[in-house]
Design a protein around this motif. Structure first.
Motif: not given
Length: 88
Positions: A3-8
Motif C-alpha cells: 500500500i502506498s500510504w499507511p492510512n489507506q
C-alpha cells in the motif's frame, strides 16, 4: 500488493475482502484466499486456484475488479501477478 500510504491499509483491506465472496461464487473457483503479511500489514496477497485457465481469465475480466480498482486508485504501490501451473 504493498500500500502506498499507511492510512489507506484498512480501505484497501475492505475492498479486497469484498472480492472474496464474489470470486468464490464464480464457476471454476477452487479456492480464493486473502492473506495479510504478519510483519508488514500493508502487504496483501491472494492465493487462488481455478479449474481451468480460461475460467480464471474470465474472472480477471469481470466488473468487480474495475470496482476494486476505482475504489483503491492511488492507494496501491505495486501490483504483482504471478500466474503459475501445478507441477505436482
Amino acid at each position: 500488493m504493498p500500500i502506498s500510504w499507511p492510512n489507506q491499509i484498512e480501505t484497501v483491506k475492505t475492498e479486497l475482502i469484498k472480492l472474496t465472496g464474489v470470486t468464490r461464487a464464480k464457476e471454476g473457483c477452487i479456492n480464493y484466499n486473502l492473506h495479510q503479511d504478519n510483519e508488514n500489514s500493508a502487504h496483501f496477497m491472494f492465493y487462488e486456484n481455478w479449474a481451468s485457465r480460461e475460467l480464471w481469465q474470465a474472472h480477471m475480466s469481470n466488473k468487480h475488479f474495475d470496482d476494486y480498482s476505482k475504489a483503491t486508485e492511488g492507494a496501491i504501490e505495486k501490483f504483482t501477478l504471478n500466474e503459475m501451473i501445478v507441477i505436482e
